[in-house]
Structures are given as structure tokens and as C-alpha cells.
Design a protein around this motif. Structure first.
Motif, PDB file in Angstrom:
ATOM      1  N   ASP A   1       0.819  -1.220   0.000  1.00 38.72           N
ATOM      2  CA  ASP A   1       0.000   0.000   0.000  1.00 38.72           C
ATOM      3  C   ASP A   1       0.850   1.267   0.000  1.00 38.72           C
ATOM      4  O   ASP A   1       0.466   2.278  -0.600  1.00 38.72           O
ATOM      5  CB  ASP A   1      -0.932   0.010   1.217  1.00 38.72           C
ATOM      6  CG  ASP A   1      -2.070  -0.988   1.086  1.00 38.72           C
ATOM      7  OD1 ASP A   1      -2.359  -1.398  -0.059  1.00 38.72           O
ATOM      8  OD2 ASP A   1      -2.661  -1.362   2.118  1.00 38.72           O
ATOM      9  N   ASN A   2       1.996   1.215   0.653  1.00 37.09           N
ATOM     10  CA  ASN A   2       2.827   2.411   0.795  1.00 37.09           C
ATOM     11  C   ASN A   2       3.742   2.662  -0.402  1.00 37.09           C
ATOM     12  O   ASN A   2       4.370   3.723  -0.483  1.00 37.09           O
ATOM     13  CB  ASN A   2       3.673   2.317   2.066  1.00 37.09           C
ATOM     14  CG  ASN A   2       2.822   2.362   3.327  1.00 37.09           C
ATOM     15  OD1 ASN A   2       1.724   2.928   3.320  1.00 37.09           O
ATOM     16  ND2 ASN A   2       3.312   1.764   4.403  1.00 37.09           N
ATOM     17  N   ASP A   3       3.817   1.701  -1.311  1.00 38.99           N
ATOM     18  CA  ASP A   3       4.682   1.855  -2.485  1.00 38.99           C
ATOM     19  C   ASP A   3       3.909   2.593  -3.579  1.00 38.99           C
ATOM     20  O   ASP A   3       3.046   2.028  -4.248  1.00 38.99           O
ATOM     21  CB  ASP A   3       5.142   0.487  -2.985  1.00 38.99           C
ATOM     22  CG  ASP A   3       6.269   0.596  -4.012  1.00 38.99           C
ATOM     23  OD1 ASP A   3       6.391   1.657  -4.652  1.00 38.99           O
ATOM     24  OD2 ASP A   3       7.017  -0.389  -4.176  1.00 38.99           O
ATOM     25  N   THR A   4       4.221   3.855  -3.770  1.00 32.30           N
ATOM     26  CA  THR A   4       3.489   4.686  -4.737  1.00 32.30           C
ATOM     27  C   THR A   4       3.878   4.383  -6.184  1.00 32.30           C
ATOM     28  O   THR A   4       3.245   4.891  -7.109  1.00 32.30           O
ATOM     29  CB  THR A   4       3.736   6.174  -4.450  1.00 32.30           C
ATOM     30  OG1 THR A   4       5.146   6.437  -4.494  1.00 32.30           O
ATOM     31  CG2 THR A   4       3.195   6.554  -3.078  1.00 32.30           C
ATOM     32  N   THR A   5       4.913   3.577  -6.386  1.00 31.19           N
ATOM     33  CA  THR A   5       5.318   3.231  -7.758  1.00 31.19           C
ATOM     34  C   THR A   5       4.486   2.082  -8.324  1.00 31.19           C
ATOM     35  O   THR A   5       4.563   1.797  -9.523  1.00 31.19           O
ATOM     36  CB  THR A   5       6.804   2.834  -7.801  1.00 31.19           C
ATOM     37  OG1 THR A   5       7.000   1.615  -7.058  1.00 31.19           O
ATOM     38  CG2 THR A   5       7.677   3.930  -7.218  1.00 31.19           C
ATOM     39  N   ILE A   6       3.707   1.428  -7.481  1.00 29.08           N
ATOM     40  CA  ILE A   6       2.919   0.271  -7.917  1.00 29.08           C
ATOM     41  C   ILE A   6       1.513   0.719  -8.295  1.00 29.08           C
ATOM     42  O   ILE A   6       0.868   1.476  -7.568  1.00 29.08           O
ATOM     43  CB  ILE A   6       2.858  -0.799  -6.810  1.00 29.08           C
ATOM     44  CG1 ILE A   6       4.264  -1.270  -6.442  1.00 29.08           C
ATOM     45  CG2 ILE A   6       2.017  -1.989  -7.257  1.00 29.08           C
ATOM     46  CD1 ILE A   6       4.297  -2.218  -5.261  1.00 29.08           C
ATOM     47  N   SER A   7       1.029   0.226  -9.413  1.00 23.15           N
ATOM     48  CA  SER A   7      -0.303   0.582  -9.901  1.00 23.15           C
ATOM     49  C   SER A   7      -1.394   0.110  -8.938  1.00 23.15           C
ATOM     50  O   SER A   7      -1.316  -0.995  -8.392  1.00 23.15           O
ATOM     51  CB  SER A   7      -0.535  -0.058 -11.272  1.00 23.15           C
ATOM     52  OG  SER A   7      -1.900  -0.063 -11.612  1.00 23.15           O
ATOM     53  N   PRO A   8      -2.433   0.919  -8.737  1.00 18.31           N
ATOM     54  CA  PRO A   8      -3.579   0.471  -7.927  1.00 18.31           C
ATOM     55  C   PRO A   8      -4.223  -0.796  -8.486  1.00 18.31           C
ATOM     56  O   PRO A   8      -4.753  -1.606  -7.727  1.00 18.31           O
ATOM     57  CB  PRO A   8      -4.546   1.660  -8.001  1.00 18.31           C
ATOM     58  CG  PRO A   8      -3.681   2.841  -8.296  1.00 18.31           C
ATOM     59  CD  PRO A   8      -2.575   2.325  -9.164  1.00 18.31           C
ATOM     60  N   LEU A   9      -4.166  -0.975  -9.802  1.00 22.55           N
ATOM     61  CA  LEU A   9      -4.727  -2.189 -10.397  1.00 22.55           C
ATOM     62  C   LEU A   9      -3.935  -3.414  -9.964  1.00 22.55           C
ATOM     63  O   LEU A   9      -4.514  -4.460  -9.646  1.00 22.55           O
ATOM     64  CB  LEU A   9      -4.744  -2.095 -11.929  1.00 22.55           C
ATOM     65  CG  LEU A   9      -5.902  -1.322 -12.552  1.00 22.55           C
ATOM     66  CD1 LEU A   9      -5.694   0.178 -12.409  1.00 22.55           C
ATOM     67  CD2 LEU A   9      -6.071  -1.683 -14.024  1.00 22.55           C
ATOM     68  N   PHE A  10      -2.606  -3.272  -9.940  1.00 26.03           N
ATOM     69  CA  PHE A  10      -1.805  -4.416  -9.512  1.00 26.03           C
ATOM     70  C   PHE A  10      -2.019  -4.697  -8.029  1.00 26.03           C
ATOM     71  O   PHE A  10      -2.092  -5.857  -7.615  1.00 26.03           O
ATOM     72  CB  PHE A  10      -0.318  -4.206  -9.780  1.00 26.03           C
ATOM     73  CG  PHE A  10       0.499  -5.397  -9.363  1.00 26.03           C
ATOM     74  CD1 PHE A  10       0.649  -6.471 -10.221  1.00 26.03           C
ATOM     75  CD2 PHE A  10       1.051  -5.478  -8.091  1.00 26.03           C
ATOM     76  CE1 PHE A  10       1.350  -7.604  -9.827  1.00 26.03           C
ATOM     77  CE2 PHE A  10       1.751  -6.599  -7.693  1.00 26.03           C
ATOM     78  CZ  PHE A  10       1.905  -7.664  -8.563  1.00 26.03           C
ATOM     79  N   LYS A  11      -2.099  -3.653  -7.225  1.00 28.35           N
ATOM     80  CA  LYS A  11      -2.322  -3.858  -5.792  1.00 28.35           C
ATOM     81  C   LYS A  11      -3.604  -4.650  -5.551  1.00 28.35           C
ATOM     82  O   LYS A  11      -3.638  -5.572  -4.724  1.00 28.35           O
ATOM     83  CB  LYS A  11      -2.387  -2.510  -5.076  1.00 28.35           C
ATOM     84  CG  LYS A  11      -1.061  -1.761  -5.021  1.00 28.35           C
ATOM     85  CD  LYS A  11      -1.214  -0.411  -4.324  1.00 28.35           C
ATOM     86  CE  LYS A  11       0.115   0.342  -4.291  1.00 28.35           C
ATOM     87  NZ  LYS A  11       0.003   1.655  -3.610  1.00 28.35           N
ATOM     88  N   ALA A  12      -4.661  -4.296  -6.274  1.00 30.31           N
ATOM     89  CA  ALA A  12      -5.933  -5.003  -6.118  1.00 30.31           C
ATOM     90  C   ALA A  12      -5.807  -6.456  -6.571  1.00 30.31           C
ATOM     91  O   ALA A  12      -6.302  -7.379  -5.910  1.00 30.31           O
ATOM     92  CB  ALA A  12      -7.021  -4.284  -6.909  1.00 30.31           C
ATOM     93  N   PHE A  13      -5.138  -6.663  -7.701  1.00 31.47           N
ATOM     94  CA  PHE A  13      -4.933  -8.021  -8.216  1.00 31.47           C
ATOM     95  C   PHE A  13      -4.114  -8.856  -7.234  1.00 31.47           C
ATOM     96  O   PHE A  13      -4.458 -10.002  -6.923  1.00 31.47           O
ATOM     97  CB  PHE A  13      -4.232  -7.951  -9.576  1.00 31.47           C
ATOM     98  CG  PHE A  13      -3.630  -9.250 -10.027  1.00 31.47           C
ATOM     99  CD1 PHE A  13      -4.436 -10.314 -10.397  1.00 31.47           C
ATOM    100  CD2 PHE A  13      -2.248  -9.408 -10.081  1.00 31.47           C
ATOM    101  CE1 PHE A  13      -3.878 -11.525 -10.811  1.00 31.47           C
ATOM    102  CE2 PHE A  13      -1.681 -10.609 -10.489  1.00 31.47           C
ATOM    103  CZ  PHE A  13      -2.499 -11.669 -10.852  1.00 31.47           C
TER     104      PHE A  13
END
Length: 325
Positions: A59-71
């Protein structure tokens, strides 16, 4: 004294008999349903939740896409029970992750279906009008999905490769208006064996191979492939391993924004040669945090088993700027 009406007795007996049969059937139905529930429940694999630390890091990594986080949050807990067992992983992947297709984050993608003779391909449409590059690896005597896509979005340049020109060349060039190349695309250059579709069905033949990076850079001459469809009877695994971070395509500066891929099994005598690279690919995708895997579909055809996936690049800015709202 009036004679007794024995017909009433028979009616009462019939009612009691009917009630007995009804209760008995109800009990058997309930028992059968209970047994089925117990069997299904015993086979249902319990998810392994992510640690709080892992969730916070994600959650704290702003370089990761929200779509990937959800997946990632949806898929990984469902796949962890199968970690270390490539066979269970192969056979359970689609059913375990199909629920992850309904994530709210995916509303940022404009997904459209396009059907060919025996399957549905998926495309994330751009949210602005641009010329797109599409590549088909493995034409398989069928361009109906490509033609359907061209009807929906006309600004696409098509490139197709298949080691067999029979039907494929005319279909791709005349029916679709694309450019055809007689290659088996894999991870190597030279002559090697391929499984190709002929009039008599699938045959193993020696064909000319070209590596995926050389094909994109020297033949297609594009560094961004908007849409890639792969159905190449086993060679897909050699290509997929080049998609990861620091893979051959990454090193050559080639990006692929979205893919439909068919992952095959039972083409080789040793099924581990197909299940292992699929297993490795999925876990590397979770590590790379670059792609999301969608629309999993497990196919049973004759003695063959394969998995279809729709893959979207959510880690490259050029792709996300065009396809993610």
C-alpha cells in the motif's frame, strides 16, 4: 348398521403411503445434499492471508499501480495454498482466481470482447484515439477475432506470424489487410520443431524460428506492441519468460501493453515441462508487479488441457497512460 366404506380406508392408506414416500424422498434428498456439501467443503482450499507487513509495504509503495495492488491482494492468498505443487497449481489456477475479475479497480479499463470460432479474446480499449500495433503469433486458420476488433477500432496495424502459410497468409493479408510472416516465433533463431495446424490437423514439423526480440525489433520494427495474441502450441512459455523485468524484451526496450495467451499442456511427454514454466511465470508476475492476469479460463479439449489468460501491463507508463483511465 350401515356397511363400512372400505374405499375410505384405501384412500387413507394411499395418503399415508404417499406421505411416507414424500418424507423418505425428502430425507434422501437432504442426505445427498449434505454429503455433496461435505465433499465440496473438504475440497475447498482455504486461502492463506497476506501478512499485515506485506499489505502495508504494498500500500505504501506509490510506484505500484492500484490495479496491480488489487490483483495481488486478491490473487496471491488464493494461490499460496498451491505454492510448491506445480500440478495442483496448474489445475486450480483458473478456478482459484476467477473471482478476481470483479475487482473495482478494473473499472479503470475499458474491456471489450472479440470472438473467433472457438474462444473469446479481450481487448482494453484506449481512452484516446491513437494508431495501434497488433501482433498475432499463431494465426491458426482463423482471423475472425482480428476482423471483429478492426470493426470496433479501425486504427490498427496488424502483423501476423505463423510457420504454416496454408490459409494463414491469405487470411491475414487479404481478409484482414495485415502483414504475414512465415515464422515460428519463440526464444531462438534457426531451424527447430514446431506444432503447426494443417488440413489434417496439428502436425509436428521442422520450421524456421525467430526469437521474439528479433521479430519485434527487426521485422515488426516497433518498440511498443499495443495488442499481442499468442497461440503457438507450446512455444508460448519460451516467450513469456522474456516478458519479465530484465528479460530479453525489457532489455531491448520492447513493451507489450496487453496480451491474450493460451498456455498449453499435454503437447510433450513430460507434462512438467509445461506446468513448471506456467507456475514460474505466475509467481514472477506477482514478484515483478508489472502485469495483472485476468479472465482465466481452463479448457479441456480431447486429451489436452490449457489455460487462457488476458494480461495487462500496468507497470509501464506509456501503456497505462493510454489504456488506464
Amino acid at each position: 348398521m350401515e356397511p363400512y366404506n372400505y374405499s375410505l380406508l384405501n384412500e387413507k392408506r394411499e395418503v399415508r403411503r404417499s406421505n411416507t414416500y414424500y418424507c423418505r424422498n425428502l430425507i434422501w434428498t437432504f442426505a445427498g445434499a449434505l454429503v455433496l456439501y461435505i465433499i465440496v467443503s473438504s475440497r475447498r482450499v482455504k486461502e492463506i492471508p497476506l501478512s499485515q507487513e506485506e499489505i502495508e509495504l504494498l500500500d505504501n509503495d506509490t510506484t505500484i499501480s492500484p490495479l496491480f495492488k488489487a490483483f495481488y491482494k486478491c490473487a496471491k492468498p488464493k494461490l499460496l495454498p498451491f505454492k510448491g505443487d506445480i500440478k495442483d497449481f496448474w489445475y486450480n489456477y483458473a478456478s482459484a482466481t476467477e473471482q478476481c475479475d470483479d475487482l473495482g479497480a478494473y473499472e479503470a479499463l475499458d474491456l471489450r470482447p472479440s470472438k473467433n470460432r472457438d474462444e473469446t479474446k479481450y481487448v482494453a480499449f484506449p481512452h484516446r484515439n491513437e494508431n495501434l500495433t497488433m501482433v498475432t503469433l499463431g494465426i491458426g486458420h482463423d482471423v475472425s477475432a482480428e476482423v471483429g476488433l478492426k470493426t470496433l477500432y479501425s486504427n490498427i496495424e496488424f502483423f501476423g506470424a505463423d510457420p504454416s502459410p496454408e490459409q494463414n497468409k491469405d487470411l491475414y493479408e487479404l481478409n484482414l489487410g495485415g502483414k504475414y510472416f512465415q515464422y515460428a516465433v519463440s526464444d531462438q533463431n534457426g531451424v527447430s520443431e514446431s506444432v503447426i495446424l494443417e488440413k489434417e490437423g496439428y502436425q509436428k514439423e521442422t520450421t524456421q524460428h525467430i526469437s521474439i526480440d528479433v521479430f519485434f525489433k527487426n521485422i515488426v520494427q516497433r518498440s511498443k506492441i499495443d495488442i499481442l495474441w499468442i497461440d503457438i502450441e507450446g512455444n508460448e512459455y519460451a516467450i513469456l519468460k522474456e516478458l519479465h523485468k530484465n528479460g530479453k524484451l525489457d532489455r531491448e526496450g520492447v513493451k507489450i501493453c496487453q496480451m491474450n495467451v493460451e498456455m498449453h499442456k499435454d503437447l510433450n511427454d513430460d507434462p512438467n515441462t509445461e506446468m513448471q514454466p506456467f507456475y514460474d511465470f505466475v509467481w514472477k508476475v506477482l514478484d515483478d508487479k508489472k502485469y495483472v492476469l485476468m479472465k482465466p479460463y481452463f479448457v479441456v479439449f480431447d486429451r489436452f488441457r490449457f489455460i487462457r489468460l488476458f494480461i495487462v501491463n500496468v507497470g509501464d507508463k506509456e501503456c497505462t497512460d493510454l489504456y488506464v483511465k
